[in-house]
Design a protein around this motif. Structure first.
Motif, PDB file in Angstrom:
ATOM      1  N   GLY A  42      34.099  33.340  36.758  1.00  0.00           N
ATOM      2  CA  GLY A  42      34.878  33.142  37.977  1.00  0.00           C
ATOM      3  C   GLY A  42      34.705  34.304  38.923  1.00  0.00           C
TER       4      GLY A  42
ATOM      5  N   VAL B 123      36.610  29.679  38.483  1.00  0.00           N
ATOM      6  CA  VAL B 123      35.769  29.262  39.617  1.00  0.00           C
ATOM      7  C   VAL B 123      35.352  30.479  40.424  1.00  0.00           C
ATOM      8  CG1 VAL B 123      35.627  27.817  41.685  1.00  0.00           C
ATOM      9  CG2 VAL B 123      37.032  27.083  39.734  1.00  0.00           C
TER      10      VAL B 123
ATOM     11  N   SER C  66      42.880  29.745  39.071  1.00  0.00           N
ATOM     12  CA  SER C  66      41.486  29.372  39.344  1.00  0.00           C
ATOM     13  C   SER C  66      40.542  30.571  39.357  1.00  0.00           C
ATOM     14  CB  SER C  66      41.401  28.633  40.683  1.00  0.00           C
ATOM     15  OG  SER C  66      41.868  29.466  41.739  1.00  0.00           O
TER      16      SER C  66
ATOM     17  N   HIS D  99      39.714  33.280  46.601  1.00  0.00           N
ATOM     18  CA  HIS D  99      40.440  32.005  46.545  1.00  0.00           C
ATOM     19  C   HIS D  99      41.722  32.028  47.367  1.00  0.00           C
ATOM     20  CE1 HIS D  99      37.687  30.270  43.730  1.00  0.00           C
ATOM     21  NE2 HIS D  99      37.944  31.152  42.772  1.00  0.00           N
TER      22      HIS D  99
END
Length: 321
Positions: A285, A302, A298, A318
């Motif tokens: 990520g 990611v 997340s 993010h």
């Protein structure tokens, strides 16, 4: 503005070999997918902590370190795929100022020999023309003609860095990469070298890539700043936008660490917890998520991509998606 350099998904992975047969056990992900452009007459800065890959990025652009992947386009030509013979004429246009003004000079060569060597290798400025060229370069960088017969140990640190700058100018370059060009110098000398670089940029229409861990230095030098963390670019912005409105938590932490000239100023520090992850085994990520105070679910799954948030202000986080 004319585009000089276009770096596309540049990667540099160093193999780690183990055992009697020296088999590759893993890789150090020094640079992992770095992309940016440099325009004619522009000065960009690459900043980040030690070990983030900024120097390796500069070396890979010049092919002093071989890229593992990606492309480096100089005036439309891909440097990454060239042979040494094909690279030789282009090396005149791409030069570097090394970080250490002590180890970057040959102790057995006089100042004249140091500046004449690149001219001889590339067949430029021979005989009387070469002597005139070297005398002119010394004048430009603030050294005296009588210094030509001296050896490196006879110069101060600031003078040695001026020699490094003169050597970079020998072959009329268009792009100069400065790898921490003032970090080894006293503060008063740093100001002189910074002013010299700016004067040369205006005089010869140079483009610079300045690699530094000192954000106060790049603020005075650069038009745009690229922030790197663990081999990745996390933010790209003009110096004004970056300092007035930093978006990535890592950039915010870097800026909060700049010492204030007023010791009584009440400055809020952003303290990062934890250690920098190993580039041998980078986190999944977002690579910054183990130390990020704004970590979300997340972040560890990611990988964020660079997206534009504001005019020419790109951030990989993010929080802004």
């Amino acid at each position: 503005m004319e585009e000089l350099l276009n770096v596309q998904n540049l990667e540099v992975h160093f193999p780690i070999k183990k055992g009697i047969l020296a088999r590759t056990a893993s890789y150090v992900h020094a640079v992992d997918g770095v992309s940016f452009t440099l325009h004619k007459g522009e000065i960009i800065g690459i900043v980040g902590e030690s070990g983030c890959g900024k120097t390796t990025t500069g070396f890979a652009i010049l092919r002093l370190v071989e890229p593992t992947g990606g492309r480096v386009l100089f005036q439309g030509q891909n440097l990454a795929g060239m042979t040494d013979a094909q690279m030789k004429p282009l090396r005149q246009k791409l030069q570097i100022i090394f970080q250490d003004p002590y180890s970057s000079l040959n102790p057995r060569m006089t100042l004249y020999q140091t500046l004449a060597e690149p001219m001889n290798i590339h067949g430029r400025y021979q005989g009387a023309e070469q002597k005139e060229r070297i005398a002119h370069l010394l004048e430009i960088v603030g050294l005296k003609p009588e210094h030509q017969t001296r050896y490196p140990h006879q110069f101060s640190g600031g003078q040695r860095q001026r020699i490094g700058i003169a050597r970079a100018l020998c072959l009329d370059p268009e792009v100069i990469i400065g790898d921490e060009p003032v970090s080894a110098l006293d503060v008063s000398i740093q100001a002189q070298i910074i002013n010299l670089l700016l004067d040369l940029q205006a005089q010869f229409h140079l483009s610079y890539i300045i690699i530094s861990h000192d954000l106060s230095i790049v603020e005075h030098l650069c038009d745009r700043i690229l922030v790197m963390y663990l081999g990745k670019l996390v933010e790209i912005a003009s110096y004004h936008d970056l300092y007035s409105n930093p978006k990535h938590p890592y950039t915010q932490a870097l800026l909060s660490a700049i010492p204030s000239p007023n010791p009584r100023a009440d400055k809020k520090r952003m303290i990062l917890k934890g250690e920098i992850p190993s580039p041998m085994n980078p986190p999944t990520g977002c690579r910054f998520h183990p130390r990020c105070p704004h970590r979300m679910d997340s972040c560890d799954q990611v990988e964020p991509r660079l997206h534009e948030h504001g005019q020419q202000h790109f951030v990989a986080c993010h929080l802004y998606e």
